[in-house]
Structure formats: C-alpha cells, structure tokens
Design a protein around this motif. Structure first.
Motif, PDB file in Angstrom:
ATOM      1  N   UNK A   1       0.948  -1.110   0.108  1.00  0.00           N
ATOM      2  CA  UNK A   1       0.107  -0.184   0.103  1.00  0.00           C
ATOM      3  C   UNK A   1       0.975   1.151  -0.014  1.00  0.00           C
ATOM      4  N   UNK A   2       0.849   2.232  -0.838  1.00  0.00           N
ATOM      5  CA  UNK A   2       1.058   3.379  -0.776  1.00  0.00           C
ATOM      6  C   UNK A   2       0.163   4.382  -1.120  1.00  0.00           C
TER       7      UNK A   2
ATOM      8  N   UNK B   1     -13.848 -19.700  -1.200  1.00  0.00           N
ATOM      9  CA  UNK B   1     -12.771 -20.061  -1.985  1.00  0.00           C
ATOM     10  C   UNK B   1     -11.794 -19.069  -2.111  1.00  0.00           C
ATOM     11  N   UNK B   2     -12.116 -17.637  -1.851  1.00  0.00           N
ATOM     12  CA  UNK B   2     -11.407 -16.500  -2.186  1.00  0.00           C
ATOM     13  C   UNK B   2      -9.982 -16.724  -1.431  1.00  0.00           C
ATOM     14  N   UNK B   3      -8.941 -16.244  -1.921  1.00  0.00           N
ATOM     15  CA  UNK B   3      -7.613 -15.985  -1.133  1.00  0.00           C
ATOM     16  C   UNK B   3      -7.867 -14.981  -0.205  1.00  0.00           C
ATOM     17  N   UNK B   4      -7.042 -15.093   1.156  1.00  0.00           N
ATOM     18  CA  UNK B   4      -7.243 -14.246   2.402  1.00  0.00           C
ATOM     19  C   UNK B   4      -5.803 -13.681   2.282  1.00  0.00           C
ATOM     20  N   UNK B   5      -5.791 -12.208   2.224  1.00  0.00           N
ATOM     21  CA  UNK B   5      -4.770 -11.551   2.594  1.00  0.00           C
ATOM     22  C   UNK B   5      -4.768 -10.781   3.846  1.00  0.00           C
ATOM     23  N   UNK B   6      -3.544 -10.615   4.560  1.00  0.00           N
ATOM     24  CA  UNK B   6      -3.734 -10.093   6.114  1.00  0.00           C
ATOM     25  C   UNK B   6      -2.924  -8.955   6.058  1.00  0.00           C
ATOM     26  N   UNK B   7      -3.431  -7.908   6.946  1.00  0.00           N
ATOM     27  CA  UNK B   7      -2.772  -6.741   6.957  1.00  0.00           C
ATOM     28  C   UNK B   7      -2.965  -6.033   8.251  1.00  0.00           C
TER      29      UNK B   7
ATOM     30  N   UNK C   1      -1.661 -13.731   1.259  1.00  0.00           N
ATOM     31  CA  UNK C   1      -1.406 -12.727   0.859  1.00  0.00           C
ATOM     32  C   UNK C   1      -1.123 -11.858   2.214  1.00  0.00           C
ATOM     33  N   UNK C   2       0.095 -11.054   1.941  1.00  0.00           N
ATOM     34  CA  UNK C   2       0.608 -10.263   3.141  1.00  0.00           C
ATOM     35  C   UNK C   2       0.599  -8.829   2.730  1.00  0.00           C
ATOM     36  N   UNK C   3      -0.181  -7.929   3.455  1.00  0.00           N
ATOM     37  CA  UNK C   3      -0.407  -6.449   3.154  1.00  0.00           C
ATOM     38  C   UNK C   3       0.588  -5.424   4.089  1.00  0.00           C
ATOM     39  N   UNK C   4       1.412  -4.734   3.489  1.00  0.00           N
ATOM     40  CA  UNK C   4       2.201  -3.721   3.991  1.00  0.00           C
ATOM     41  C   UNK C   4       1.774  -2.423   3.571  1.00  0.00           C
ATOM     42  N   UNK C   5       1.492  -1.391   4.631  1.00  0.00           N
ATOM     43  CA  UNK C   5       1.209  -0.124   4.427  1.00  0.00           C
ATOM     44  C   UNK C   5       1.776   1.028   5.131  1.00  0.00           C
ATOM     45  N   UNK C   6       1.549   0.936   6.292  1.00  0.00           N
ATOM     46  CA  UNK C   6       2.276   1.731   7.273  1.00  0.00           C
ATOM     47  C   UNK C   6       3.570   2.145   6.943  1.00  0.00           C
TER      48      UNK C   6
END
Length: 279
Positions: free
Chosen positions: A23-24, A206-212, A230-235
């Motif tokens: 995330x940007x 059935x959807x992918x699960x991304x964690x943030x 998935x791995x979510x990185x933002x801050x």
C-alpha cells in the motif's frame, strides 16, 4: 470475468507462495515521486498494489497513513489525479493488479457511474472502501461488480461466524483480513491467532485471504505468509517515504530507493515462507 487480481493470485497459488500486497498513498509526497514509487514497486517484489485515495477524514487509518494522505492533499492530489497515476503506470505495466483503497466520500462527490467508468479506463482492477458495510452494497459494491471491478471486503477479529457470510456475500478478488482491532500500523499481530483466523475464513470462502495491519518487517511478512495467501504492508511503506523527506516535506534522492529496498526485504520474507512450507 477474470480480473488481473484473480489471475495474479491463481498464478501465485500455482507457484506455492503468498502475494506481497503493498500500500502506498497516491500523491505522497507529490505526483511525480508517487508515480516513480508506483512504477518501481513490481520490480522490487510487489505482487499487488493498493493505492490510497487521499481523504481528509481517514477514520480507520493510523497516524502514518493519515499523515501521508494529508501530505498528498497538501500537494494537490485529487481523485482525478489518482486515476491519472494509474493510467500513467499502465503505460509501462499491463499486468500488476491495482486496487484503490479509501473512503466513499470522494467517490460519491466524483459520481459513482463516472468514477467506475474512469477507473476502468485508467486500469484499476479492484476497490477497497472501508466505510461501506455490506448493508450499503447498492451504493457502490454492486455497480462495481457489474462494471467488472473486484470489490474487496475487510474481515476483522470481531467478525464472527454469523457475520462472516454477510461480509463475504459480494466480496471478490480476495478477502482482506485485518489482523488487529483498531487503526492501521499500531499494534503487532499475534501470528498464531492470525493463522487460526485465516483458516476460519477459508472455511467460508474459496477466495484468497490477505492479511494486513501491523506488518512492518521481513520477519512479520514471513510469519504471516506461512498462513495466508497474501501479506499486506502499508504503514511501514508510507513511513519509509516520510523519513526521507526534507525539512519542507519534499522528496529527496533517497525517497524512492528507501521504499523499494523495504519492499525487496518484505518480498524476501514472503518468499522465505514458501521455502519453509516446502521443506
């Protein structure tokens, strides 16, 4: 209709690894630097890009992302300019999925039908609108789905099994699991609890699960990737921007490289999880 998001997660599943979702904030600290960061993310290791739509009252965001949004607004960023950023990015990259993330107010002011058309024309693949619950799906979610955009919903530690089917009802692309309660970028997630939560969500979809929320380091990324799609990185990324700005809040020669170096490190963590899982 298969979107870039669907294709990217399917390809990564075939590879046996998780996605790094970065995330940007659009327009942070200015349009040209923001575009340079955006263009550099895929080569640095980003599999999916979330692009923040700056808003003056970002109630779910912690101080780093709030500050990034305010920097962007101060620099003149608008929703139209955010779509222009995507269009400029698409001139050189037709494959990397882009998700616009933010709040409904700017979209409402822009006009839903006009926004959806312009977003598709620019090359947007999906939306995350954090202040529109499933009960308001007719506002944006259903029109977005009909237009061919993924609408990605957030699930949280307080989303129980009774609520989860409602949350998942019109969700597409992937599910974004918020690993901590509260605002972005503050607490560090409990990785065992995250893995348990992801497994519970997967029993419903059935959807992918991304964690943030709260993922800041290579080690965090690896730990989350061992149990999530998935791995979510933002801050951490918007903080990387902030720490390179000059006294007037302008980008320096270190701004883009500092962000991409962190993304490369996070990507290494995500890929290390695949290696561990394969042993």
């Amino acid at each position: 209709m298969t979107t870039r998001i669907d294709s990217r997660f399917a390809a990564l599943k075939a590879e046996g690894r998780s996605a790094l979702v970065t995330f940007v904030m659009a327009g942070d600290p200015g349009y040209e630097t923001s575009l340079a960061i955006l263009k550099a993310l895929p080569d640095a290791g980003a599999d999916v890009i979330e692009l923040g739509m700056p808003f003056s009252d970002p109630m779910a965001d912690g101080p780093p992302i709030q500050a990034a949004g305010l920097r962007a607004l101060k620099g003149g960023q608008t929703l139209r300019k955010t779509l222009d950023l995507v269009a400029a990015f698409r001139q050189g990259d037709r494959d990397t999925p882009i998700v616009l993330m933010g709040y409904y107010n700017p979209i409402y002011i822009y006009g839903v039908d006009r926004f959806l058309k312009d977003a598709l024309d620019a090359g947007v693949d999906g939306l995350i609108v954090v202040d529109l619950p499933p009960e308001e799906d007719a506002e944006l979610c259903l029109p977005a789905l009909r237009a061919g955009l993924n609408f990605i919903r957030l699930a949280t530690p307080t989303t129980d099994d009774r609520r989860l089917p409602t949350v998942l009802g019109n969700t597409s692309g992937f599910v974004y699991y918020v690993s901590v309660t509260g605002i972005t970028g503050v607490a560090t997630p409990d990785f065992d609890a995250v893995a348990t939560a992801v497994a519970r969500i997967k029993r419903h979809t059935e959807l992918p699960v991304a964690v943030g929320f709260g993922v800041k380091t290579t080690e965090h990324a690896r730990a989350v990737a061992e149990g999530a799609d998935g791995v979510v990185v933002g801050s951490a990324l918007v903080e990387a921007v902030r720490t390179t700005l000059d006294a007037d809040g302008r980008a320096t020669e270190k701004t883009v490289s500092t962000v991409t170096e962190l993304v490369s490190s996070l990507a290494a963590g995500v890929r290390a999880a695949r290696a561990i899982a394969a042993e």
